[in-house]
Design an enzyme around this catalytic site. Structure first.
Site, mmCIF file in Angstrom:
data_model
loop_
_atom_site.group_PDB
_atom_site.id
_atom_site.type_symbol
_atom_site.label_atom_id
_atom_site.label_comp_id
_atom_site.label_asym_id
_atom_site.label_seq_id
_atom_site.Cartn_x
_atom_site.Cartn_y
_atom_site.Cartn_z
ATOM 1 C CG ASP A 1 -5.465 -0.220 -1.141
ATOM 2 O OD1 ASP A 1 -5.334 0.855 -0.530
ATOM 3 O OD2 ASP A 1 -6.546 -0.577 -1.651
ATOM 4 C CG ASN A 2 -4.606 2.125 -3.515
ATOM 5 O OD1 ASN A 2 -3.751 2.030 -2.641
ATOM 6 N ND2 ASN A 2 -5.795 2.678 -3.279
ATOM 7 C CE LYS B 1 -1.023 3.365 -3.919
ATOM 8 N NZ LYS B 1 -1.022 2.557 -2.667
ATOM 9 C CG ASP C 1 -2.064 0.987 1.100
ATOM 10 O OD1 ASP C 1 -2.646 1.362 2.141
ATOM 11 O OD2 ASP C 1 -2.365 1.417 -0.045
ATOM 12 C CD GLU D 1 -8.512 4.735 0.039
ATOM 13 O OE1 GLU D 1 -8.792 3.679 -0.557
ATOM 14 O OE2 GLU D 1 -7.376 5.203 0.035
HETATM 15 C C1 662 Z 1 10.946 4.783 -2.935
HETATM 16 C C2 662 Z 1 10.191 4.527 -1.658
HETATM 17 C C3 662 Z 1 9.424 3.241 -1.755
HETATM 18 N N1 662 Z 1 9.499 2.552 -0.508
HETATM 19 C C4 662 Z 1 8.801 2.931 0.598
HETATM 20 N N2 662 Z 1 9.200 2.410 1.778
HETATM 21 C C5 662 Z 1 8.535 2.746 2.902
HETATM 22 N N3 662 Z 1 7.459 3.571 2.949
HETATM 23 C C6 662 Z 1 7.059 4.090 1.771
HETATM 24 C C7 662 Z 1 7.691 3.795 0.553
HETATM 25 N N4 662 Z 1 7.018 4.438 -0.434
HETATM 26 C C8 662 Z 1 6.019 5.137 0.146
HETATM 27 N N5 662 Z 1 6.043 4.930 1.481
HETATM 28 C C9 662 Z 1 5.103 5.444 2.460
HETATM 29 O O1 662 Z 1 3.885 4.760 2.234
HETATM 30 C C10 662 Z 1 2.779 5.677 2.205
HETATM 31 C C11 662 Z 1 2.415 5.877 0.783
HETATM 32 C C12 662 Z 1 1.212 5.519 0.326
HETATM 33 C C13 662 Z 1 0.866 5.743 -1.117
HETATM 34 N N6 662 Z 1 -0.560 5.569 -1.293
HETATM 35 C C14 662 Z 1 -1.195 6.247 -2.259
HETATM 36 O O2 662 Z 1 -0.600 6.989 -3.031
HETATM 37 C C15 662 Z 1 -2.667 6.114 -2.315
HETATM 38 C C16 662 Z 1 -3.391 7.066 -3.032
HETATM 39 C C17 662 Z 1 -4.779 7.007 -3.110
HETATM 40 C C18 662 Z 1 -5.509 8.019 -3.876
HETATM 41 C C19 662 Z 1 -6.557 7.653 -4.726
HETATM 42 C C20 662 Z 1 -7.249 8.619 -5.444
HETATM 43 C C21 662 Z 1 -6.901 9.959 -5.336
HETATM 44 F F1 662 Z 1 -7.572 10.898 -6.015
HETATM 45 C C22 662 Z 1 -5.851 10.335 -4.495
HETATM 46 C C23 662 Z 1 -5.159 9.371 -3.769
HETATM 47 C C24 662 Z 1 -5.483 5.996 -2.452
HETATM 48 C C25 662 Z 1 -4.749 5.039 -1.721
HETATM 49 O O3 662 Z 1 -5.390 4.033 -1.055
HETATM 50 C C26 662 Z 1 -3.353 5.076 -1.651
HETATM 51 O O4 662 Z 1 -2.700 4.094 -0.951
HETATM 52 C C27 662 Z 1 3.337 6.911 2.850
HETATM 53 C C28 662 Z 1 2.599 8.167 2.503
HETATM 54 C C29 662 Z 1 4.779 6.919 2.360
HETATM 55 O O5 662 Z 1 5.619 7.693 3.178
HETATM 56 MG MG MG Z 2 -4.031 2.482 -0.496
#
Ligand code: 662
Ligand code: MG
Length: 214
Positions: free
Chosen positions: A169-170, A144, A141, A199
């Site tokens: 997810d997503n 993406k 999650d 969600e």
């Molecule tokens: C290079 C690092 C990779 N490694 C990483 N290692 C550790 N942690 C990591 C890594 N990469 C990211 N993260 C962390 O995980 C989280 C990131 C989560 C991201 N989730 C989405 O982008 C999303 C968007 C929508 C959405 C849908 C429709 C819309 F209109 C707007 C938004 C819906 C959803 O259910 C979604 O989960 C957090 C914010 C971020 O710090």
């Molecule tokens: Mg999500």
């Protein structure tokens, strides 16, 4: 200084949820996101699908990529058998700080190990640093475009065994096209799409469950 949305979400948990009661924490976050401010938690509708996958699998070891505020962390950990462990990775320290408090409010510190760092760096260290051989369940999650590279990395690091389940997810919104194509085309996975909604909205989204065949 202005509070952030995760901080306001945490405030709603402390105000409306009962300490030590994970379900009330989940309910408080869903209520906050429906009534006050949308936030990208897996949410209640997809959350029920997540619950059913967890309860059917009864995993002893779980890895979550992308903790954010800890909503799905709490949802999963509250369903784990005793001695089961959930490791959740979050590379943003501010989100990690909020998530730690949400997990603590739910009383689930003993089942959850929140590790601050990037999945790409931490996955290769899992076996030696966190004493985990393989994961029964991985919940994806985070960003993406990282689902596919991290899945390949988990394969290479031997973190998946026959029967390990990837739950993503997503896969529709925002979408993870390369990941979806990979797990659906690969003979090493048996994939299944669970149709749902983004969600707190009526927009289509869903979870992809992929069983690793070894
Ligand atoms: C290079 C690092 C990779 N490694 C990483 N290692 C550790 N942690 C990591 C890594 N990469 C990211 N993260 C962390 O995980 C989280 C990131 C989560 C991201 N989730 C989405 O982008 C999303 C968007 C929508 C959405 C849908 C429709 C819309 F209109 C707007 C938004 C819906 C959803 O259910 C979604 O989960 C957090 C914010 C971020 O710090
Ligand atoms: Mg999500």
């Amino acid at each position: 200084t202005q509070s952030t949305r995760p901080q306001r979400l945490l405030g709603a948990v402390k105000k409306n949820a009962t300490r030590g009661d994970p379900r009330s924490v989940v309910k408080a976050i869903d209520q906050f996101c429906r009534q006050k401010e949308w936030a990208m938690n897996v949410g209640d509708e997809k959350g029920c699908i997540l619950d059913s996958v967890v309860s059917e699998l009864n995993p002893a070891t779980v890895l979550e990529l992308g903790t954010y505020c800890g909503y799905s962390t709490v949802r999963i950990a509250s369903m784990l058998p005793p001695h089961a462990k959930l490791i959740t990775l979050e590379f943003n320290p501010d989100y990690a700080a909020v998530a730690r408090q949400v997990i603590a409010w739910a009383g689930l510190e003993d089942k959850v190990q929140l590790v601050e760092g990037a999945s790409g760096d931490l996955i290769p260290k899992m076996s030696e640093q966190f004493e985990v051989e393989t994961f029964d369940l991985v919940f994806l999650d985070h960003w993406k475009d990282r689902y596919l590279p991290d899945t390949k990395l988990m394969e290479e690091c031997g973190l998946l065994k026959k029967g390990s389940v990837l739950l993503a997810d997503n896969v529709i919104c925002p979408g993870t096209p390369e990941y979806l194509e990979y797990v659906r085309a690969s003979p090493r996975y048996e994939s299944q799409y669970f149709r749902s909604h983004l969600e707190y909205t009526k927009v289509e989204d869903g979870l992809e469950k992929s069983v690793f065949l070894g």
